[in-house]
Design a protein around this motif. Structure first.
Motif, PDB file in Angstrom:
ATOM      1  N   HIS A  48      80.324  45.184  35.060  1.00 35.62           N
ATOM      2  CA  HIS A  48      80.967  45.795  36.217  1.00 35.62           C
ATOM      3  C   HIS A  48      80.038  46.859  36.795  1.00 35.62           C
ATOM      4  N   VAL A  49      79.978  46.943  38.130  1.00 35.23           N
ATOM      5  CA  VAL A  49      79.157  47.940  38.823  1.00 35.23           C
ATOM      6  C   VAL A  49      80.044  48.664  39.819  1.00 35.23           C
ATOM      7  N   THR A  50      79.918  49.990  39.861  1.00 32.06           N
ATOM      8  CA  THR A  50      80.641  50.774  40.856  1.00 32.06           C
ATOM      9  C   THR A  50      79.661  51.654  41.625  1.00 32.06           C
ATOM     10  N   GLY A  51      79.968  51.910  42.880  1.00 36.46           N
ATOM     11  CA  GLY A  51      79.115  52.754  43.714  1.00 36.46           C
ATOM     12  C   GLY A  51      79.938  53.557  44.701  1.00 36.46           C
ATOM     13  N   THR A  52      79.474  54.754  44.977  1.00 36.16           N
ATOM     14  CA  THR A  52      80.145  55.631  45.942  1.00 36.16           C
ATOM     15  C   THR A  52      79.096  56.392  46.744  1.00 36.16           C
ATOM     16  N   PHE A  53      79.320  56.499  48.049  1.00 37.59           N
ATOM     17  CA  PHE A  53      78.494  57.347  48.903  1.00 37.59           C
ATOM     18  C   PHE A  53      79.417  57.901  49.978  1.00 37.59           C
ATOM     19  N   THR A  54      79.598  59.222  49.986  1.00 35.73           N
ATOM     20  CA  THR A  54      80.485  59.856  50.963  1.00 35.73           C
ATOM     21  C   THR A  54      79.871  61.133  51.504  1.00 35.73           C
ATOM     22  N   TYR A  55      80.281  61.507  52.692  1.00 29.53           N
ATOM     23  CA  TYR A  55      79.946  62.805  53.278  1.00 29.53           C
ATOM     24  C   TYR A  55      80.989  63.125  54.336  1.00 29.53           C
ATOM     25  N   ALA A  56      81.050  64.387  54.720  1.00 28.06           N
ATOM     26  CA  ALA A  56      82.034  64.831  55.708  1.00 28.06           C
ATOM     27  C   ALA A  56      81.352  64.978  57.065  1.00 28.06           C
ATOM     28  N   LEU A  57      81.678  64.081  57.974  1.00 25.48           N
ATOM     29  CA  LEU A  57      81.129  64.121  59.326  1.00 25.48           C
ATOM     30  C   LEU A  57      81.795  65.237  60.112  1.00 25.48           C
ATOM     31  N   GLY A  58      80.999  66.012  60.831  1.00 26.41           N
ATOM     32  CA  GLY A  58      81.555  67.086  61.643  1.00 26.41           C
ATOM     33  C   GLY A  58      82.408  66.563  62.780  1.00 26.41           C
ATOM     34  N   GLU A  59      83.133  67.451  63.399  1.00 21.41           N
ATOM     35  CA  GLU A  59      84.043  67.054  64.477  1.00 21.41           C
ATOM     36  C   GLU A  59      83.383  66.983  65.843  1.00 21.41           C
ATOM     37  N   THR A  60      82.135  67.434  65.949  1.00 21.83           N
ATOM     38  CA  THR A  60      81.441  67.386  67.237  1.00 21.83           C
ATOM     39  C   THR A  60      81.093  65.940  67.582  1.00 21.83           C
ATOM     40  N   PRO A  61      80.835  65.623  68.849  1.00 15.73           N
ATOM     41  CA  PRO A  61      80.449  64.254  69.201  1.00 15.73           C
ATOM     42  C   PRO A  61      79.269  63.786  68.363  1.00 15.73           C
ATOM     43  N   ASN A  62      79.348  62.547  67.885  1.00 20.10           N
ATOM     44  CA  ASN A  62      78.334  62.034  66.972  1.00 20.10           C
ATOM     45  C   ASN A  62      78.159  60.548  67.212  1.00 20.10           C
ATOM     46  N   VAL A 103      82.656  53.870  50.560  1.00 24.56           N
ATOM     47  CA  VAL A 103      81.866  54.736  51.438  1.00 24.56           C
ATOM     48  C   VAL A 103      82.804  55.416  52.424  1.00 24.56           C
ATOM     49  N   SER A 104      82.479  56.654  52.769  1.00 26.00           N
ATOM     50  CA  SER A 104      83.334  57.394  53.693  1.00 26.00           C
ATOM     51  C   SER A 104      82.525  58.446  54.433  1.00 26.00           C
ATOM     52  N   MET A 105      82.837  58.611  55.709  1.00 32.11           N
ATOM     53  CA  MET A 105      82.287  59.710  56.494  1.00 32.11           C
ATOM     54  C   MET A 105      83.297  60.847  56.618  1.00 32.11           C
ATOM     55  N   ARG A 106      84.410  60.747  55.861  1.00 31.16           N
ATOM     56  CA  ARG A 106      85.473  61.750  55.948  1.00 31.16           C
ATOM     57  C   ARG A 106      85.863  62.265  54.563  1.00 31.16           C
ATOM     58  N   ALA A 107      84.896  62.427  53.696  1.00 29.11           N
ATOM     59  CA  ALA A 107      85.168  62.944  52.353  1.00 29.11           C
ATOM     60  C   ALA A 107      84.038  63.880  51.953  1.00 29.11           C
ATOM     61  N   ALA A 108      84.271  64.673  50.926  1.00 21.75           N
ATOM     62  CA  ALA A 108      83.238  65.589  50.448  1.00 21.75           C
ATOM     63  C   ALA A 108      81.991  64.822  50.026  1.00 21.75           C
ATOM     64  N   ARG A 109      80.854  65.475  50.150  1.00 22.65           N
ATOM     65  CA  ARG A 109      79.577  64.848  49.850  1.00 22.65           C
ATOM     66  C   ARG A 109      79.510  64.427  48.382  1.00 22.65           C
ATOM     67  N   TYR A 110      79.237  63.148  48.158  1.00 25.02           N
ATOM     68  CA  TYR A 110      79.161  62.639  46.791  1.00 25.02           C
ATOM     69  C   TYR A 110      78.437  61.302  46.803  1.00 25.02           C
ATOM     70  N   GLN A 111      77.684  61.043  45.733  1.00 26.49           N
ATOM     71  CA  GLN A 111      77.052  59.741  45.567  1.00 26.49           C
ATOM     72  C   GLN A 111      76.868  59.460  44.083  1.00 26.49           C
ATOM     73  N   HIS A 112      77.008  58.187  43.713  1.00 24.76           N
ATOM     74  CA  HIS A 112      76.888  57.803  42.303  1.00 24.76           C
ATOM     75  C   HIS A 112      76.827  56.284  42.204  1.00 24.76           C
ATOM     76  N   MET A 113      76.057  55.779  41.244  1.00 14.38           N
ATOM     77  CA  MET A 113      76.061  54.358  40.907  1.00 14.38           C
ATOM     78  C   MET A 113      76.170  54.241  39.390  1.00 14.38           C
ATOM     79  N   MET A 114      77.011  53.297  38.939  1.00 14.91           N
ATOM     80  CA  MET A 114      77.188  53.091  37.510  1.00 14.91           C
ATOM     81  C   MET A 114      77.199  51.600  37.192  1.00 14.91           C
ATOM     82  N   PHE A 115      76.437  51.235  36.167  1.00 10.24           N
ATOM     83  CA  PHE A 115      76.334  49.852  35.706  1.00 10.24           C
ATOM     84  C   PHE A 115      76.922  49.796  34.292  1.00 10.24           C
ATOM     85  N   HIS A 116      77.954  48.990  34.126  1.00 11.96           N
ATOM     86  CA  HIS A 116      78.708  48.927  32.875  1.00 11.96           C
ATOM     87  C   HIS A 116      78.422  47.582  32.214  1.00 11.96           C
TER      88      HIS A 116
END
Length: 322
Positions: free
Chosen positions: A150-164, A227-240
Motif C-alpha cells: 500500500h502507498v499513501t501520499g499527501t500534498f497540501t497548502y493553503a491558497l490565499g484569498e487574493t486572485p490567483n 491534494v488540497s489548496m485549502r489545507a495547512a501546508r503538509y507533504q508526505h509519502m509512505m510505502f507499506h
C-alpha cells in the motif's frame, strides 16, 4: 561543441524569480542571459541576481536570439504546450514548468516535436533529480520492505484569498495539475507501476478542483492520495510493505519544507534514517539538462514519464466528469 548552455526565461513569474532563476545562476555550465517580460519592473530582481541580464519585451525576441541554447517556461499552465512547441521549433532546448500539457494529446504533440527537432523538451518535475527518490526506487526494487502492499501520499497548502491563476479554469488551474502531479509521479517513479483511479472525492471552486481524494490500484498495490489548496501546508509519502515501511517526510520540496530523509522501519530492527542534507534539486535539474544536451547523458524525467502521469490525471478528470 559549446561547453555551457545559455538560458533565457519566458516570463517573470514569482517562482522563476525565487527558485529557478537562482538555480540556473548557480548551476554549473550554465549562463542566464535573458528574461522576457512586458513589465520591466518585474525584471529588476532578476537583474539584481544577474548583473548585465538582458531584458526583452517579448518571448519571441528570446526565441530569435541565436545565442540562447535553452529556455525555461514558467507561464500559466494553459500556455505551456504552445510555447514549448514554439521554443523547440526555434531550435531551443526546453525546460517547462509542470504540467507541461493539459492532456495526453498535448504530450503526444510535444514528443513528436522533440523527435522532429532533436531538442530536449522536458517538464520541470524536480523530484526525479533528487537522490532520495533514486534511492527509494532502488530500495523498493530490492525488497527492503518486502512485497509492496500500500502507498499513501499527501500534498497540501493553503491558497490565499487574493486572485490567483491556480483558480482560473481558462488558464489550466486546479490542485491536481499544480500538486497532484507530485504524489502520482512519485508513486510511478518509485514503483514502476501505473495506477488506475477507482474512486475519488473532489471539491471545486470557480470550475477548478481545490481538494481531491483519490483511491487507485496498480495490480495488487493500493495507492491512496490527497491534494488540497485549502489545507495547512503538509507533504508526505509512505510505502507499506509486507516486512516494513519506507516513508519520506519531505518528498517534494526538501530543503524548503524539511530535510530530505528516507525512514525505513522493520519489525524487530532499528529504524534506519538516510539523510540528504544540502541538496538543491532545482540546481540538480538544471545541471541534468546541461549533462543531457552537452554530454548525451540520459534525462531522469523524459516526456514519456510526464505522459504517464498525465494519463492518470486524464483518467481522474474523466471519472470526475462521469
Amino acid at each position: 561543441m559549446t561547453q555551457h548552455l545559455t538560458w533565457g526565461i519566458l516570463g517573470a513569474s514569482g517562482f522563476a524569480r525565487k527558485i529557478t532563476a537562482p538555480a540556473i545562476h548557480a548551476a554549473r555550465r550554465t549562463h542566464l542571459k535573458s528574461i522576457a517580460t512586458r513589465d520591466p519592473s518585474k525584471a529588476v530582481p532578476f537583474e539584481d541576481l544577474v548583473p548585465g541580464l538582458r531584458v526583452e519585451s517579448s518571448y519571441d525576441a528570446i526565441l530569435a536570439d541565436p545565442e540562447i541554447d535553452a529556455v525555461y517556461i514558467p507561464l500559466p499552465n494553459a500556455l505551456h504546450t504552445e510555447w514549448s512547441l514554439k521554443a523547440a521549433e526555434a531550435g531551443k532546448h526546453v525546460l517547462c514548468e509542470k504540467p507541461i500539457g493539459l492532456t495526453t494529446d498535448d504530450l503526444d504533440q510535444l514528443i513528436a516535436a522533440r523527435e522532429a527537432t532533436g531538442r530536449l523538451i522536458a517538464e520541470a518535475w524536480m523530484p526525479a533529480h533528487h537522490p532520495q527518490w533514486q534511492r527509494t526506487r532502488a530500495l523498493i526494487a530490492e525488497g527492503a520492505i518486502g512485497r509492496l502492499h500500500h502507498v499513501t501520499g499527501t500534498f497540501t497548502y493553503a491558497l490565499g484569498e487574493t486572485p490567483n491563476i491556480r483558480l482560473s479554469q481558462a488558464l489550466g488551474g486546479g490542485g491536481l495539475r499544480d500538486i497532484g502531479v507530485y504524489p502520482i509521479g512519485a508513486f510511478r517513479l518509485a514503483t514502476g507501476l501505473e495506477p488506475e483511479p477507482l474512486h475519488l472525492d473532489m471539491e471545486r471552486e470557480e470550475g477548478v478542483d481545490t481538494k481531491t481524494w483519490v483511491a487507485a490500484r496498480a495490480g495488487e498495490v493500493r495507492f491512496d492520495f490527497h491534494v488540497s489548496m485549502r489545507a495547512a501546508r503538509y507533504q508526505h509519502m509512505m510505502f507499506h510493505g509486507t516486512e516494513g515501511t519506507l516513508s519520506l517526510p519531505a518528498p517534494f520540496n526538501p530543503g524548503v519544507y524539511g530535510e530530505a530523509r528516507i525512514i525505513i522501519a522493520r519489525e524487530g530492527a532499528d529504524v534506519q534514517v538516510i539523510r540528504y542534507p544540502g541538496i538543491d534539486q532545482y540546481v540538480a535539474q538544471v545541471e541534468a539538462v546541461a549533462a543531457h544536451v552537452l554530454d548525451g547523458e540520459g534525462f531522469a524525467c523524459p516526456l514519456e514519464f510526464s505522459r504517464g502521469t498525465q494519463a492518470v490525471l486524464d483518467a481522474i478528470f474523466d471519472r470526475a466528469e462521469g
